[in-house]
Write an enzyme that holds these catalytic residues in place. Sequence first.
Site, PDB file in Angstrom:
ATOM      1  N   CYS A   1     -25.158 -29.603   8.257  1.00 56.01           N
ATOM      2  CA  CYS A   1     -24.329 -29.250   9.413  1.00 56.01           C
ATOM      3  C   CYS A   1     -25.058 -29.587  10.696  1.00 56.01           C
ATOM      4  O   CYS A   1     -26.289 -29.498  10.776  1.00 56.01           O
ATOM      5  CB  CYS A   1     -24.006 -27.752   9.349  1.00 56.01           C
ATOM      6  SG  CYS A   1     -23.031 -27.153  10.739  1.00 56.01           S
TER       7      CYS A   1
ATOM      8  N   SER B   1     -25.219 -27.851  13.231  1.00 56.55           N
ATOM      9  CA  SER B   1     -25.915 -26.658  13.715  1.00 56.55           C
ATOM     10  C   SER B   1     -27.364 -26.649  13.238  1.00 56.55           C
ATOM     11  O   SER B   1     -28.279 -26.288  13.989  1.00 56.55           O
ATOM     12  CB  SER B   1     -25.209 -25.392  13.235  1.00 56.55           C
ATOM     13  OG  SER B   1     -23.881 -25.360  13.691  1.00 56.55           O
TER      14      SER B   1
ATOM     15  N   HIS C   1     -29.442 -28.874  15.450  1.00 55.40           N
ATOM     16  CA  HIS C   1     -29.842 -28.275  16.735  1.00 55.40           C
ATOM     17  C   HIS C   1     -31.192 -27.566  16.602  1.00 55.40           C
ATOM     18  O   HIS C   1     -32.037 -27.629  17.495  1.00 55.40           O
ATOM     19  CB  HIS C   1     -28.790 -27.265  17.196  1.00 55.40           C
ATOM     20  CG  HIS C   1     -27.535 -27.885  17.737  1.00 55.40           C
ATOM     21  ND1 HIS C   1     -27.538 -28.916  18.650  1.00 55.40           N
ATOM     22  CD2 HIS C   1     -26.226 -27.612  17.485  1.00 55.40           C
ATOM     23  CE1 HIS C   1     -26.292 -29.249  18.952  1.00 55.40           C
ATOM     24  NE2 HIS C   1     -25.479 -28.474  18.257  1.00 55.40           N
TER      25      HIS C   1
ATOM     26  N   HIS D   1     -27.102 -23.390   5.684  1.00 56.22           N
ATOM     27  CA  HIS D   1     -26.240 -22.208   5.762  1.00 56.22           C
ATOM     28  C   HIS D   1     -24.832 -22.450   5.220  1.00 56.22           C
ATOM     29  O   HIS D   1     -23.991 -21.567   5.295  1.00 56.22           O
ATOM     30  CB  HIS D   1     -26.130 -21.746   7.226  1.00 56.22           C
ATOM     31  CG  HIS D   1     -25.505 -22.778   8.125  1.00 56.22           C
ATOM     32  ND1 HIS D   1     -26.231 -23.796   8.678  1.00 56.22           N
ATOM     33  CD2 HIS D   1     -24.238 -22.950   8.546  1.00 56.22           C
ATOM     34  CE1 HIS D   1     -25.438 -24.567   9.403  1.00 56.22           C
ATOM     35  NE2 HIS D   1     -24.215 -24.082   9.330  1.00 56.22           N
TER      36      HIS D   1
ATOM     37  N   CYS E   1     -18.971 -23.100   6.138  1.00 51.15           N
ATOM     38  CA  CYS E   1     -19.209 -23.270   7.583  1.00 51.15           C
ATOM     39  C   CYS E   1     -18.140 -24.171   8.191  1.00 51.15           C
ATOM     40  O   CYS E   1     -17.281 -23.710   8.920  1.00 51.15           O
ATOM     41  CB  CYS E   1     -20.605 -23.824   7.859  1.00 51.15           C
ATOM     42  SG  CYS E   1     -20.914 -24.050   9.639  1.00 51.15           S
TER      43      CYS E   1
END
Length: 363
Positions: free
Chosen positions: A38, A40, A43, A59, A164
Site C-alpha cells: 500500500c 501508506s 510514506h 497492514h 485497506c
Amino acid sequence: MKAAVLRQPGTPLSIEEVAIGKPGPREVLIRTRAVGLCHSDLHFIEGAYPWPMPVILGHEAAGVVEQVGSEVRSVKPGDHVVTCLSAFCGHCPHCVSGHLSLCVSPETKRGKHDEPRLSEVTSLKPVNQFMNLSAFAEQMLVHENACVAIRRDMPLDRAAVLGCAVITGTGAVFNTAQVRPGETVAVIGCGGIGLSTLNGAALAGAGRIIAIDRLDSKLELAKTFGATDVINAADGDAVQQVLELTRGGVQHAFECIGLKQTAEQAFAMLARGGSATVIGMIKPGVKLELSGLDFLAERRIQGSFMGSNRFPVDLPRLVDFYLQGRLKLDELISQRIGLEQINQGFDELRRGELARSVIVFDQ
C-alpha cells in the site's frame, strides 16, 4: 519467522528472522497468507510520516488463525481472517456510538512493561509493531479486534486487499459520504484506493462516475470498475473539464492521492451543496487553500479514515459482493510476488504504474 524489517527511513527493507510471542489474553496468532503493498507503507518507508524503528510494516493482509489467547471469543484456530489496522476496544465513546475506525484506545496494544509481541532473535530487543499488525511477516500477533473471520471459500490473496484499499475506498462512498443512487461522483487518482472508490460508487448506484488520472492505462482500467467518464489530468484543467461535463459540478468528489493540489481540486469541482472527501494521506504540515465564498453555497470538505469502517460488519459484506461478482478484486491485483521481492514491488509502486501488488506466502 521471516519478516521484512525497516531499520532506517529511506533504506530498503531487509528480510530477517524475527521472534514472535505467544497469544496473551484477547490476542490472536495468525499465519499470514497474503499482504498487499500500500502507498501508506511507502510514506513510512520514505520518512514522510514518523514511526519508531526498527519496524515491520504491512497492514493489508489475510491469513489463517493458528492460536488464540484466553478471552478470545470472535475467532478460533482454523478460521480464515482479514486484518484491519483500525483495531477497536469496543467500549469507548467512539465505539459505542458506531465509529469503530476512530477508536484510539491503548487496550489493543501491549503495555510498555509487557513482553513485546515482536523482537530480534539474538538480542531480544523489541521490534516495533506497525498499526497493530506488522503484516510483512510470516505470522502476525494481533488483538482479536484487529481481525474478522470470513467465508472459507474466499481466496485469501484477494481477501487481503479488502483490509485497506477496498474497505477504504468503498467505505468512503458508503459510510463517509453516503452516496445515494443517481448522484454524480468524481474520483481523483486511480490507484488501488481510487479504483475501489469507483467500484463503491457503482455499487451505490451513482448516476455519473468520473475517473481522473494522468495515465491512460489507469483510466482504461477505471472503466472496468464503474467509471462512466474519464479525464486525463495531463491534458488540461481537470476541474474545468468536470464542470463542463456535469454542467456545474459533481455532488461528491473523492481525493485518493494525498496532495494539496488534488485536494483543492476536489473541492473546486463540487456543485452547490456538494461534498469533497479526502481519502489520501496528505503530508504533515501541508495546508489547504480554499475559497471562503464557496462555503456560502454549502460546499463541504471532510476527511475519511479507513472508510469510516465498522469492519466486523463491512468486511464480510465485501466478501459476499466479490463472490457475487459485484466487487472487482481480480482486476485490482496487478501482480503476485514473494516476500523477497518486496523492495522491487515498492519501486514499482513509486512509479505509479500498477494498481496493487500482493505478496503471497508459501503455503
